[in-house]
Write an enzyme that holds these catalytic residues in place. Structure first.
Site, PDB file in Angstrom:
ATOM      1  N   CYS A 155       0.823  -1.213   0.000  1.00  0.00           N
ATOM      2  CA  CYS A 155       0.000   0.000   0.000  1.00  0.00           C
ATOM      3  C   CYS A 155       0.862   1.270   0.000  1.00  0.00           C
ATOM      4  O   CYS A 155       1.409   1.648  -1.013  1.00  0.00           O
ATOM      5  CB  CYS A 155      -0.977  -0.031   1.167  1.00  0.00           C
ATOM      6  SG  CYS A 155      -2.355   1.125   0.953  1.00  0.00           S
ATOM      7  N   HIS A 199      -3.965  -5.203   0.526  1.00  0.00           N
ATOM      8  CA  HIS A 199      -3.473  -5.684   1.821  1.00  0.00           C
ATOM      9  C   HIS A 199      -3.608  -7.204   1.910  1.00  0.00           C
ATOM     10  O   HIS A 199      -4.706  -7.715   2.151  1.00  0.00           O
ATOM     11  CB  HIS A 199      -4.243  -5.016   2.967  1.00  0.00           C
ATOM     12  CG  HIS A 199      -3.937  -3.576   3.146  1.00  0.00           C
ATOM     13  ND1 HIS A 199      -2.939  -3.121   3.970  1.00  0.00           N
ATOM     14  CD2 HIS A 199      -4.484  -2.469   2.580  1.00  0.00           C
ATOM     15  CE1 HIS A 199      -2.884  -1.799   3.914  1.00  0.00           C
ATOM     16  NE2 HIS A 199      -3.811  -1.382   3.077  1.00  0.00           N
ATOM     17  N   GLU A 236      -2.556  -9.054   4.249  1.00  0.00           N
ATOM     18  CA  GLU A 236      -2.588  -9.487   5.646  1.00  0.00           C
ATOM     19  C   GLU A 236      -3.988  -9.604   6.215  1.00  0.00           C
ATOM     20  O   GLU A 236      -4.185 -10.241   7.256  1.00  0.00           O
ATOM     21  CB  GLU A 236      -1.754  -8.529   6.510  1.00  0.00           C
ATOM     22  CG  GLU A 236      -2.310  -7.118   6.648  1.00  0.00           C
ATOM     23  CD  GLU A 236      -1.856  -6.166   5.550  1.00  0.00           C
ATOM     24  OE1 GLU A 236      -1.912  -4.950   5.775  1.00  0.00           O
ATOM     25  OE2 GLU A 236      -1.454  -6.642   4.475  1.00  0.00           O
TER      26      GLU A 236
END
Length: 511
Positions: free
Chosen positions: A80, A168, A170
């Site tokens: 990001c 993202h 994660e």
């Protein structure tokens, strides 16, 4: 044993800690450091991840890391803000998005025969969270993936082991995020997946032995997972030199003081129970602000331990069951720019008058990791499955000032709720549950009489580490019976509500 390490540079993203969790789920050790405090021992890290950030790379306050010893020298994944940073300051163009790109998206293009996306196909869901977008890639950038709205969703730098993604990996909503991280860390960076609960136990016990040697340690037990696992680790390391103290702060669940002491019988631990409930309640008299309540409880907690420690000859250490989320929410992430959420009573050091050093064997672990470590040491699954309970106890579940009568009411309500979850076989389906006593009275009717009594809120969430949480859709029949039992059996309550807020934006506790 030396483990391969990943360095995560924190730019203040709310998701930075989730990156760490996902890396550790791959049995790879990682550390988070602020972007502007890069460790001097870079040789110990085999790969680097740049986190996201609430900042814009186009702003005057853009965060500038010194990547001179990293980029081109080590495998690097920029997420990001990191991806935008590499583009903006390396020959590319970053511009404001026409609309904020936030939420679910699907990959519409994935470069074929690319190790970074091995096992990930077009259509895979990813999670976006940014207001800027990469219009042109940096010098030597090679496009790896796109979504319908984000052309440059992923790229690599030709001639470097540098990869960048606008989404993202994660977060839970990026369905193949774990595969992508494994592709980068294992298949590209070549890290070994050998950081396991068993290895953590062996290395932590060895470190504790070397650190503490023959010194005496006093540990505050709460009956919960964290302090219990910490106690067993320390007991393995120093045996009889560990002195455990369980303090009744007057804010525990109903009958918890006696039940917790019973729980530790037979575990080989040296445990002393101390009833300091009057002392804690006196310190809370008239306090309504949640931070003031937390600080008062923390102060008395330390005072009680100072008194008890002085009764143990030559004690040198105070052990605590502090875990990573406690630290994250109390201070910026390891000194980085992440925002402080709330303070924790067991984080932040000791007052000058208390001459004990702190030892925190679980400080680097998330809650789910603590449970796995406990399981590897053979701790009873029922104890490891116990719901988290806040250190300040019911003080932060009683909104407003604290009185003995309010504590009694909430203890009764909580007991009905928690016991009901067990009876209905719902307890293990919930990560954390509790009741809140609200600072409002409402009109009710009991029999033929008008009442004006307290309202309580029930809260049950599902989570893995407490960093994010969703409310649990408990059966209506259960909620109906629980509400009836509370109103009929707890004097002073005439209304029950159920909290259906998720974290974020709400927190799990109300204070």
């Amino acid at each position: 044993m030396q483990h391969d390490k990943v360095l995560i540079l924190d730019f203040g993203s709310q998701y930075t800690q989730l990156i760490a969790r996902r890396v550790r789920e791959l049995n790879i050790y990682c550390e988070i450091h602020p972007f502007n405090k890069i460790p001097t021992n870079l040789d110990e890290f085999k790969a680097v991840v740049l986190s996201g950030s609430p900042q814009s790379v186009r702003g005057e306050d853009a965060l500038h890391p010194d990547l001179s010893e990293i980029r081109g020298h080590k495998p690097m994944l920029a997420v990001c803000y990191g991806a935008q940073y590499l583009a903006h300051f390396s020959g590319g163009i970053v511009a404001p998005s026409s609309t904020r790109e936030y939420g679910r998206a699907n990959l519409s293009f994935v470069k074929e025969n690319e190790v970074f996306f091995e096992g990930i196909n077009s259509g895979s869901q990813v999670w976006m969270s940014h207001s800027d977008t990469i219009k042109e890639m940096p010098t030597n950038g090679v496009l790896l993936a796109s979504t319908h709205d984000v052309v440059n969703a992923a790229y690599k730098i030709e001639g470097e082991t540098t990869y960048a993604i606008q989404f993202h990996p994660e977060v839970y909503h990026s369905t193949d995020g774990k595969i992508l991280l494994q592709n980068f860390l294992v298949n590209i960076a070549g890290l070994q997946q050998d950081w396991t609960p068993d290895s953590f136990v062996d290395e932590t016990v060895a470190d504790l032995k070397a650190k503490i040697q023959d010194d005496k340690v006093v540990l505050g037990l709460s009956g919960g997972v964290d302090s219990t696992v910490a106690a067993i680790l320390l007991h393995k390391a120093i045996g009889k030199n560990l002195y455990c103290i369980f303090v009744n702060n007057g804010l525990l669940r109903k009958d918890e003081f006696s039940s917790v002491l019973t729980q530790y019988e037979g575990m080989g631990l040296n445990v002393k129970g101390v009833d300091a409930s009057a002392r804690f309640l006196d310190s809370l008299a008239g306090l309504e602000d949640p931070e003031l309540k937390r600080k008062a409880i923390g102060r008395v907690f330390i005072e009680v331990f100072d008194d008890e420690a002085n009764m143990i000859q030559d004690v040198k250490w105070l052990a605590q069951g502090t875990i990573y989320p406690d630290v994250i929410e109390s201070v910026s992430a390891t000194g980085g720019p992440s925002a402080t959420i709330k303070s924790h009573h067991n984080v932040g050091g000791l007052p000058d008058y208390m001459k004990l050093d702190i030892v925190e064997p679980l400080r680097a672990l998330f809650k789910d990791e603590v449970r796995r470590v406990g399981a590897s040491m053979g701790i009873d699954p029922k104890l490891l499955g116990r719901h988290p309970f806040p250190g300040p106890g019911l003080a932060i579940r009683i909104l407003g000032d604290i009185t003995a009568e309010k504590v009694r009411i909430l203890q009764e309500v909580d007991a009905i709720f928690i016991n009901g979850l067990r009876e209905w076989d719902l307890y293990d389906k919930v990560w954390q549950a509790g009741a809140m006593l609200l600072p409002v009275n409402s009109v009710g009717v009991m029999g033929d009489e008008r009442t004006y009594e307290k309202c309580v809120a029930l809260r049950a969430v599902e989570s893995t580490d407490g960093m994010t949480a969703d409310w649990v859709n408990l059966p209506y029949e259960f909620l109906q019976k629980t509400s009836n039992d509370i109103i009929n059996k707890v004097k002073g309550v005439n209304r029950v509500v159920y909290d259906i807020s998720s974290k974020p934006p709400a927190t799990i506790e109300w204070e």
